[in-house]
Design a protein around this motif. Sequence first.
Motif, PDB file in Angstrom:
ATOM      1  N   TYR A 173      -3.021  10.001  -2.546  1.00 37.73           N
ATOM      2  CA  TYR A 173      -2.045   8.980  -2.258  1.00 37.73           C
ATOM      3  C   TYR A 173      -2.601   7.926  -1.306  1.00 37.73           C
ATOM      4  CZ  TYR A 173       1.535  11.247  -4.973  1.00 37.73           C
ATOM      5  OH  TYR A 173       2.245  11.737  -6.041  1.00 37.73           O
ATOM      6  N   ARG A 174      -3.863   8.043  -0.932  1.00 34.83           N
ATOM      7  CA  ARG A 174      -4.463   7.041  -0.049  1.00 34.83           C
ATOM      8  C   ARG A 174      -5.933   6.875  -0.393  1.00 34.83           C
ATOM      9  NH1 ARG A 174      -1.398   3.656   2.542  1.00 34.83           N
ATOM     10  NH2 ARG A 174      -1.314   3.853   4.796  1.00 34.83           N
ATOM     11  N   PHE A 175      -6.376   5.635  -0.529  1.00 36.84           N
ATOM     12  CA  PHE A 175      -7.812   5.379  -0.601  1.00 36.84           C
ATOM     13  C   PHE A 175      -8.384   5.433   0.808  1.00 36.84           C
ATOM     14  CE2 PHE A 175      -6.608   3.090  -4.562  1.00 36.84           C
ATOM     15  CZ  PHE A 175      -7.443   3.767  -5.434  1.00 36.84           C
ATOM     16  N   SER A 213      12.257   8.074  -5.683  1.00 30.98           N
ATOM     17  CA  SER A 213      11.049   7.429  -6.216  1.00 30.98           C
ATOM     18  C   SER A 213      11.344   6.750  -7.541  1.00 30.98           C
ATOM     19  CB  SER A 213       9.974   8.511  -6.424  1.00 30.98           C
ATOM     20  OG  SER A 213       8.906   8.018  -7.187  1.00 30.98           O
ATOM     21  N   HIS A 214      10.673   5.603  -7.768  1.00 31.01           N
ATOM     22  CA  HIS A 214      10.840   4.971  -9.085  1.00 31.01           C
ATOM     23  C   HIS A 214       9.731   5.399 -10.050  1.00 31.01           C
ATOM     24  CE1 HIS A 214       7.643   2.175  -8.180  1.00 31.01           C
ATOM     25  NE2 HIS A 214       8.075   1.179  -8.916  1.00 31.01           N
ATOM     26  N   SER A 215       8.981   6.437  -9.670  1.00 32.36           N
ATOM     27  CA  SER A 215       7.884   6.945 -10.509  1.00 32.36           C
ATOM     28  C   SER A 215       8.149   8.407 -10.854  1.00 32.36           C
ATOM     29  CB  SER A 215       6.558   6.822  -9.755  1.00 32.36           C
ATOM     30  OG  SER A 215       6.360   5.508  -9.291  1.00 32.36           O
ATOM     31  N   PRO A 216       8.824   8.662 -11.985  1.00 32.37           N
ATOM     32  CA  PRO A 216       9.215  10.044 -12.298  1.00 32.37           C
ATOM     33  C   PRO A 216       8.024  10.999 -12.411  1.00 32.37           C
ATOM     34  CG  PRO A 216       9.711   8.528 -14.131  1.00 32.37           C
ATOM     35  CD  PRO A 216       9.307   7.690 -12.969  1.00 32.37           C
ATOM     36  N   GLU A 217       6.853  10.460 -12.738  1.00 31.56           N
ATOM     37  CA  GLU A 217       5.671  11.327 -12.890  1.00 31.56           C
ATOM     38  C   GLU A 217       5.219  11.929 -11.555  1.00 31.56           C
ATOM     39  OE1 GLU A 217       5.799   8.095 -13.274  1.00 31.56           O
ATOM     40  OE2 GLU A 217       4.138   7.119 -12.206  1.00 31.56           O
ATOM     41  N   LYS A 218       5.813  11.490 -10.451  1.00 36.17           N
ATOM     42  CA  LYS A 218       5.412  12.043  -9.142  1.00 36.17           C
ATOM     43  C   LYS A 218       6.251  13.257  -8.729  1.00 36.17           C
ATOM     44  CE  LYS A 218       3.729   7.580  -7.296  1.00 36.17           C
ATOM     45  NZ  LYS A 218       4.015   6.484  -6.334  1.00 36.17           N
ATOM     46  N   GLU A 219       7.156  13.698  -9.594  1.00 36.48           N
ATOM     47  CA  GLU A 219       8.089  14.757  -9.185  1.00 36.48           C
ATOM     48  C   GLU A 219       7.368  16.044  -8.777  1.00 36.48           C
ATOM     49  OE1 GLU A 219      11.408  15.371 -11.793  1.00 36.48           O
ATOM     50  OE2 GLU A 219      12.229  16.979 -10.521  1.00 36.48           O
TER      51      GLU A 219
HETATM   52  P1  NAP Z   1       1.923   2.360  -0.881  1.00 39.23           P
HETATM   53  O1  NAP Z   1       0.980   3.498  -0.752  1.00 39.23           O
HETATM   54  O2  NAP Z   1       1.608   1.263  -1.822  1.00 39.23           O
HETATM   55  O3  NAP Z   1       3.354   2.982  -1.213  1.00 39.23           O
HETATM   56  C1  NAP Z   1       4.482   2.188  -1.431  1.00 39.23           C
HETATM   57  C2  NAP Z   1       5.427   2.934  -2.366  1.00 39.23           C
HETATM   58  O4  NAP Z   1       6.577   2.107  -2.547  1.00 39.23           O
HETATM   59  C3  NAP Z   1       4.890   3.166  -3.756  1.00 39.23           C
HETATM   60  O5  NAP Z   1       4.119   4.320  -3.852  1.00 39.23           O
HETATM   61  C4  NAP Z   1       6.176   3.270  -4.578  1.00 39.23           C
HETATM   62  O6  NAP Z   1       6.685   4.602  -4.490  1.00 39.23           O
HETATM   63  C5  NAP Z   1       7.129   2.354  -3.846  1.00 39.23           C
HETATM   64  N1  NAP Z   1       7.239   1.076  -4.539  1.00 39.23           N
HETATM   65  C6  NAP Z   1       6.282   0.142  -4.722  1.00 39.23           C
HETATM   66  N2  NAP Z   1       6.753  -0.904  -5.430  1.00 39.23           N
HETATM   67  C7  NAP Z   1       8.050  -0.622  -5.693  1.00 39.23           C
HETATM   68  C8  NAP Z   1       9.086  -1.314  -6.363  1.00 39.23           C
HETATM   69  N3  NAP Z   1       8.868  -2.510  -6.932  1.00 39.23           N
HETATM   70  N4  NAP Z   1      10.308  -0.728  -6.425  1.00 39.23           N
HETATM   71  C9  NAP Z   1      10.536   0.459  -5.852  1.00 39.23           C
HETATM   72  N5  NAP Z   1       9.586   1.173  -5.215  1.00 39.23           N
HETATM   73  C10 NAP Z   1       8.359   0.631  -5.132  1.00 39.23           C
HETATM   74  O7  NAP Z   1       2.125   1.668   0.533  1.00 39.23           O
HETATM   75  P2  NAP Z   1       2.010   2.305   2.007  1.00 39.23           P
HETATM   76  O8  NAP Z   1       0.637   2.102   2.532  1.00 39.23           O
HETATM   77  O9  NAP Z   1       2.626   3.644   2.001  1.00 39.23           O
HETATM   78  O10 NAP Z   1       2.938   1.269   2.819  1.00 39.23           O
HETATM   79  C11 NAP Z   1       4.319   1.164   2.492  1.00 39.23           C
HETATM   80  C12 NAP Z   1       4.929   0.005   3.222  1.00 39.23           C
HETATM   81  O11 NAP Z   1       4.989   0.310   4.609  1.00 39.23           O
HETATM   82  C13 NAP Z   1       4.147  -1.299   3.126  1.00 39.23           C
HETATM   83  O12 NAP Z   1       5.048  -2.382   3.012  1.00 39.23           O
HETATM   84  C14 NAP Z   1       3.410  -1.358   4.451  1.00 39.23           C
HETATM   85  O13 NAP Z   1       3.084  -2.664   4.834  1.00 39.23           O
HETATM   86  C15 NAP Z   1       4.440  -0.768   5.365  1.00 39.23           C
HETATM   87  N6  NAP Z   1       3.924  -0.223   6.624  1.00 39.23           N
HETATM   88  C16 NAP Z   1       4.696  -0.386   7.731  1.00 39.23           C
HETATM   89  C17 NAP Z   1       4.305   0.175   8.923  1.00 39.23           C
HETATM   90  C18 NAP Z   1       5.194   0.082  10.122  1.00 39.23           C
HETATM   91  O14 NAP Z   1       4.734   0.278  11.249  1.00 39.23           O
HETATM   92  N7  NAP Z   1       6.473  -0.155   9.941  1.00 39.23           N
HETATM   93  C19 NAP Z   1       3.077   0.862   9.012  1.00 39.23           C
HETATM   94  C20 NAP Z   1       2.345   1.014   7.844  1.00 39.23           C
HETATM   95  C21 NAP Z   1       2.759   0.475   6.654  1.00 39.23           C
HETATM   96  P3  NAP Z   1       7.304   5.357  -5.797  1.00 39.23           P
HETATM   97  O15 NAP Z   1       6.261   5.207  -6.860  1.00 39.23           O
HETATM   98  O16 NAP Z   1       7.495   6.743  -5.334  1.00 39.23           O
HETATM   99  O17 NAP Z   1       8.582   4.666  -6.116  1.00 39.23           O
END
Ligand code: NAP
Length: 380
Positions: A371-373, A239-245
């Motif tokens: 972690y989800r709205f 994770s790039h967010s250390p506060e989530k540890e």
């Molecule tokens: P989310 O809740 O916004 O989570 C994404 C996570 O990615 C963040 O919590 C963060 O984690 C990390 N992140 C964000 N920006 C970053 C950056 N610049 N550098 C490094 N890490 C970063 O999103 P989600 O709803 O879980 O969806 C995640 C992705 O999966 C999206 O792109 C979505 O479209 C995709 N998705 C794909 C499928 C599929 O079927 N393949 C299905 C659903 C969603 P940390 O803070 O821990 O680093």
Amino acid sequence: MGGLENTDRVPTRKCGRCSTRGGSGTLVRMNESRMTTLGFASHSPTGALEPFQFARRVPGDRDVHIRVEYCGICHSDIHYARGEWGPAMYPCVPGHEIIGRVVATGRDVKRFRTGQRVGVGCFVDSCRVCPTCEAGEENHCEAGVSMTYGSPDGDGRTPTFGGYSGQIVVDEHFVLEVPKSLDPAGAAPLLCAGITTYSPLRALGIGPGSRVGVMGLGGLGHIAIRLAASFGAEVTVFSHSPEKEADAARLGASAFAATHQPGALDGHLGRYDAIVDTISATHDINGALGCLKTGGTLVLVGGPPEPLALAAFSLIAGRRKIAGSLVGGIPETQEMLDHCGKHGITSDIEMIAPGQINEAWERTLRGDVRYRFVIDCRDL
Ligand code: NAP
Ligand code: ZN
Ligand code: ZN
């Protein structure tokens, strides 16, 4: 409304213009072939979501008419509606993490009854006859799957509209049973985030003794940790967010790599059977590939709009593999929900009113949600 069975087992209000009964506060109006409902739609890549009244098809013999109660906000909703994956169809009513109650069923519906709690995920139709559909992988239908929103509907022009709305009508084949033991709002994100992480973990045979990495602790990531831990795997969060540890540990991870720190991966090289990459933005994958064991697999489920850079030797050294995975088929989605029912797995949610959707999207983009709205759609 031929073919619909209605009962009084849920609080209902009979519609004045048809035989359908809707939950309290429900807007159900019929003309000859459509009924209207209220949702929230975006109309352009840059515009805000606004209240939007639109028509649903009148339920046919195989349809389930669902009063939407809760709908999760997936990062894909934002990517899609803002045109980050290519041109979107507007108006766009997003939402594919849908939980609701059945208000009416068509004559031929076998698996559902009025009042039952049900779920709808990322797609609502497919050809049903191609080899992938027959194998229960409707998500990869060879004729093209109809997504819950943003796919051409029957006329080829009108988009399908998703779960940021009060009502939805779905063929029973694409409706899921939701275990009674699960909190319904917390279960909503399972319909996308749950199956998207369950499917690759299952495909890779993750179980006791496996070491799994989860990249990105967001909506998908936090459920991936819970699922991998429930399969008996040892889980590390990148994770790039250390506060989530501390949250990573609470969710079931035994280690945490703070990827913004130099040398963060040093102790993790060559250790993992599988890494599930849920990151929504451009990022380095070569370092993570180096953390795989010989023959290990990095599965991309996150969908950053820009291409990721791959160094050939990240794969060549260690015969490593990179893969992708798209949600999961209907039988596997039901299997995932049943697994979550048995293991008490739901999402950590922050419930919002429909009027807060735009703010919630901005907060999702800032990583400001644990972690989800989930939208409370009961008043739509
Ligand atoms: P989310 O809740 O916004 O989570 C994404 C996570 O990615 C963040 O919590 C963060 O984690 C990390 N992140 C964000 N920006 C970053 C950056 N610049 N550098 C490094 N890490 C970063 O999103 P989600 O709803 O879980 O969806 C995640 C992705 O999966 C999206 O792109 C979505 O479209 C995709 N998705 C794909 C499928 C599929 O079927 N393949 C299905 C659903 C969603 P940390 O803070 O821990 O680093
Ligand atoms: Zn999604
Ligand atoms: Zn098919």
